[in-house]
Design an enzyme around this catalytic site. Structure first.
Site, PDB file in Angstrom:
ATOM      1  N   PHE A   1      -4.809   3.209  14.639  1.00  0.00           N
ATOM      2  CA  PHE A   1      -4.696   4.229  13.730  1.00  0.00           C
ATOM      3  C   PHE A   1      -6.199   3.530  12.649  1.00  0.00           C
ATOM      4  CE2 PHE A   1      -2.173   7.858  13.267  1.00  0.00           C
ATOM      5  CZ  PHE A   1      -1.028   8.201  14.326  1.00  0.00           C
TER       6      PHE A   1
ATOM      7  N   ASN B   1       1.374  -1.207  -0.159  1.00  0.00           N
ATOM      8  CA  ASN B   1       0.014   0.380  -0.479  1.00  0.00           C
ATOM      9  C   ASN B   1       0.985   1.412  -0.011  1.00  0.00           C
ATOM     10  OD1 ASN B   1       0.556   1.263   3.069  1.00  0.00           O
ATOM     11  ND2 ASN B   1      -0.464  -1.273   3.587  1.00  0.00           N
TER      12      ASN B   1
ATOM     13  N   LYS C   1       8.304 -17.100 -10.322  1.00  0.00           N
ATOM     14  CA  LYS C   1       8.025 -16.068 -11.464  1.00  0.00           C
ATOM     15  C   LYS C   1       6.941 -16.862 -12.310  1.00  0.00           C
ATOM     16  CE  LYS C   1       9.838 -12.302 -13.716  1.00  0.00           C
ATOM     17  NZ  LYS C   1       9.700 -12.143 -15.214  1.00  0.00           N
TER      18      LYS C   1
ATOM     19  N   LYS D   1     -13.918   0.172  15.543  1.00  0.00           N
ATOM     20  CA  LYS D   1     -12.351  -0.342  15.731  1.00  0.00           C
ATOM     21  C   LYS D   1     -11.559   0.145  17.387  1.00  0.00           C
ATOM     22  CE  LYS D   1     -11.106   0.287  11.277  1.00  0.00           C
ATOM     23  NZ  LYS D   1     -10.531   0.584  10.030  1.00  0.00           N
TER      24      LYS D   1
ATOM     25  N   ASP E   1      -4.523  -6.288   5.105  1.00  0.00           N
ATOM     26  CA  ASP E   1      -5.613  -7.321   5.593  1.00  0.00           C
ATOM     27  C   ASP E   1      -5.609  -8.517   5.009  1.00  0.00           C
ATOM     28  OD1 ASP E   1      -6.021  -5.062   7.176  1.00  0.00           O
ATOM     29  OD2 ASP E   1      -7.655  -4.305   6.043  1.00  0.00           O
TER      30      ASP E   1
HETATM   31  O1  PMT Z   1       2.982   6.161   6.595  1.00  0.00           O
HETATM   32  P1  PMT Z   1       2.045   7.301   6.306  1.00  0.00           P
HETATM   33  O2  PMT Z   1       2.359   7.785   4.509  1.00  0.00           O
HETATM   34  O3  PMT Z   1       3.153   8.341   6.888  1.00  0.00           O
HETATM   35  O4  PMT Z   1       1.116   7.110   6.126  1.00  0.00           O
HETATM   36  C1  PMT Z   1       0.477   7.035   7.627  1.00  0.00           C
HETATM   37  C2  PMT Z   1      -1.071   6.287   7.636  1.00  0.00           C
HETATM   38  C3  PMT Z   1      -2.406   6.911   6.458  1.00  0.00           C
HETATM   39  C4  PMT Z   1      -0.700   5.162   7.046  1.00  0.00           C
HETATM   40  C5  PMT Z   1      -1.454   6.378   9.335  1.00  0.00           C
HETATM   41  O5  PMT Z   1      -1.633   7.673   9.730  1.00  0.00           O
HETATM   42  C6  PMT Z   1      -2.581   5.800   9.939  1.00  0.00           C
HETATM   43  O6  PMT Z   1      -3.587   5.843   9.410  1.00  0.00           O
HETATM   44  N1  PMT Z   1      -2.069   4.216  10.463  1.00  0.00           N
HETATM   45  C7  PMT Z   1      -2.869   3.251  10.179  1.00  0.00           C
HETATM   46  C8  PMT Z   1      -3.151   1.980   8.584  1.00  0.00           C
HETATM   47  C9  PMT Z   1      -4.282   1.243   8.659  1.00  0.00           C
HETATM   48  O7  PMT Z   1      -3.651   0.424   8.673  1.00  0.00           O
HETATM   49  O8  PMT Z   1      -5.574   1.310   9.204  1.00  0.00           O
HETATM   50  P2  PMT Z   1      -6.964   0.342   9.137  1.00  0.00           P
HETATM   51  O9  PMT Z   1      -7.946   1.307   9.650  1.00  0.00           O
HETATM   52  O10 PMT Z   1      -6.741  -0.752   7.970  1.00  0.00           O
HETATM   53  O11 PMT Z   1      -6.409  -0.784   9.962  1.00  0.00           O
HETATM   54  C10 PMT Z   1      -6.827  -0.245  11.267  1.00  0.00           C
HETATM   55  C11 PMT Z   1      -5.410  -0.465  12.588  1.00  0.00           C
HETATM   56  O12 PMT Z   1      -5.327  -1.931  12.948  1.00  0.00           O
HETATM   57  C12 PMT Z   1      -4.578  -0.104  12.324  1.00  0.00           C
HETATM   58  O13 PMT Z   1      -3.680   0.815  13.738  1.00  0.00           O
HETATM   59  C13 PMT Z   1      -3.808  -1.118  12.511  1.00  0.00           C
HETATM   60  O14 PMT Z   1      -2.084  -0.964  12.118  1.00  0.00           O
HETATM   61  C14 PMT Z   1      -4.206  -2.911  13.024  1.00  0.00           C
HETATM   62  N2  PMT Z   1      -4.098  -3.643  12.017  1.00  0.00           N
HETATM   63  C15 PMT Z   1      -4.110  -3.876  10.212  1.00  0.00           C
HETATM   64  C16 PMT Z   1      -4.694  -4.945   9.586  1.00  0.00           C
HETATM   65  C17 PMT Z   1      -4.013  -5.800  10.308  1.00  0.00           C
HETATM   66  N3  PMT Z   1      -3.762  -7.283   9.584  1.00  0.00           N
HETATM   67  N4  PMT Z   1      -3.496  -5.394  11.341  1.00  0.00           N
HETATM   68  C18 PMT Z   1      -3.349  -4.604  12.437  1.00  0.00           C
HETATM   69  O15 PMT Z   1      -3.181  -4.276  13.419  1.00  0.00           O
END
Ligand code: PMT
Length: 401
Positions: free
Chosen positions: A321, A210, A288, A335, A279
């Site tokens: 986040f 991503n 390949k 969340k 995710d």
């Molecule tokens: O890196 P930059 O370019 O500065 O961009 C910043 C950002 C946009 C990446 C950052 O501000 C941000 O939003 N990070 C979280 C991105 C994310 O994965 O969001 P989510 O809503 O999909 O996930 C929610 C939370 O679960 C997040 O804290 C994530 O780290 C966590 N997660 C998600 C998927 C997973 N398999 N395991 C997790 O722990």
């Protein structure tokens, strides 16, 4: 968050080839709004000239304790009084020895003795010299005196040898100068910060990922470290250098990130998950994939790391986040509950100036009890500092209860 704006930074340069890198440091400091003045030792002048620094700083360069400088009549005391922070970079083995003994036989050493402001020392020398028992003892003594001594970087040295002894990267020195000007209000806390994307391999040469640059997570890790926390940074692949002083664990896939996080988690006081963890991951093809092959990617869900932490958490504070493109607040609130978080930082990644790649962000902080704070568009550095203020409040409440 302009830590260096209008600050006075005094730089003492000693006899080391690394002196040629100080103009870059001065440029960085000036870019942050600081004013710089320079002292050169006799040894330094064998490598660089006062004129270079006079032109760069637009200030007199100071070299001689017995010369009369009208703007600073008592030169060895006035310069220390003018400074907000005193940086000795590069610091030779000779200056370390003199300072460890309290010798004051020139302008630089005398100014250090008379200065009550924070002092940062950035050694640079040959590896054998750096690890010499006398040099190590001198460094330990300077730390006992309350001076901050940076650890030199590893790499190829001017003498041709490979090892520790290089002047730290100037960005790292800048971060450390900011740190000595900040309150150490997170000292004693252990924090785990995640950053960047993960990469999920499709075959040996391709992956899905991503747009996370790592900027947000690295800004948090840097700020926490600058404020005294012991920081472990677990980051997916980014082009950014990890901040000076953090324990950096690079990972590639969501699975590697999960394993690294679960290993460190029990020792932590707080976890801040800014990483954009994948995710989904594709089923891996071990060769390949040829253009001629029929391609269908079959995807499987990765483990949700934050949810696992939410299940395992004992004393730890958990901050997630939420990167959303619609229904920001509703999705973020969901969340918090699903992942058992204490706080979530919601950012609408469709909004200009917010989210992925840019150096700014606009976020809404949501606490577990539903209380919300909407912050304006700020630099990621400023978001990091303000977020850590809130984390500190929650941590100190946890310690009191
Ligand atoms: O890196 P930059 O370019 O500065 O961009 C910043 C950002 C946009 C990446 C950052 O501000 C941000 O939003 N990070 C979280 C991105 C994310 O994965 O969001 P989510 O809503 O999909 O996930 C929610 C939370 O679960 C997040 O804290 C994530 O780290 C966590 N997660 C998600 C998927 C997973 N398999 N395991 C997790 O722990």
């Amino acid at each position: 968050m302009d830590i260096l704006k209008d600050k006075h930074i005094l730089i003492g340069i000693t006899g080391s080839i690394a002196a040629y890198r100080i103009p870059d440091l001065i440029r960085l400091l000036q870019g942050q709004g600081a004013e710089v003045k320079v002292i050169l030792t006799k040894g330094a002048q064998a490598f660089i000239t006062p004129l270079t620094f006079a032109a760069l700083t637009r200030n007199q360069v100071y070299t001689d304790i017995f010369e009369f400088y009208p703007e600073h009549p008592v030169i060895h005391l006035d310069l220390g009084a003018w400074a907000d922070a005193f940086v000795i970079a590069p610091a030779s083995a000779n200056i370390l020895a003199k300072l460890a003994q309290g010798i004051a036989d020139d302008l630089l050493t005398s100014t250090v003795l008379g200065c009550k402001k924070p002092v940062l020392i950035c050694p640079a020398m040959n590896t054998n010299m750096y690890f010499n028992a006398a040099v190590q003892a001198n460094i330990a003594r300077l730390r006992e005196f309350g001076m901050d001594v940076m650890t030199p970087a590893q790499g190829k040295l001017a003498c041709g040898v490979e090892g520790a002894g290089r002047l730290p990267d100037v960005q790292g020195i800048l971060e450390k100068i900011e740190a000595i000007l900040l309150p150490q209000d997170l000292a004693g806390y252990k924090m785990l910060v995640t950053a960047g994307p993960t990469q999920e391999p499709i075959d040996p040469v391709r992956f899905i990922s991503n747009r996370s640059s790592g900027k947000m997570g690295l800004a948090i890790a840097c700020a926490a470290c600058q404020r005294g926390a012991e920081v472990t940074l677990i980051s997916g692949p980014t082009h950014l250098k990890p901040p000076y002083g953090v324990n950096f664990i690079p990972v590639t896939t969501a699975e590697e990130m999960k394993n690294a996080i679960l290993k460190s988690f029990p020792q932590m006081d707080a976890v801040i998950m800014a990483a954009a963890v994948a995710d989904f991951k594709p089923a891996y093809v071990p060769h390949k994939i040829k253009k001629s092959e029929q391609i269908t990617l079959s995807m499987q869900k990765t483990d949700d790391i934050l949810s696992l932490l939410g299940q395992q958490k004992q004393h730890q504070l958990l901050v997630g986040f939420a990167a959303e493109t619609q229904n920001l607040i509703k999705e973020a609130c969901k969340k918090i509950r699903q992942k058992n978080l204490d706080m979530i930082v919601a950012n609408n990644v469709m909004q200009p100036g917010a989210g992925f790649e840019v150096s700014t962000n606009q976020v809404t902080i949501i606490y577990r009890n539903g209380v919300r704070e909407q912050w304006p568009l700020m630099t990621k550095k400023a978001v990091a500092m303000r977020l850590l203020d809130r984390v500190k409040e929650l941590l100190s409440r946890c310690r009191m209860s």
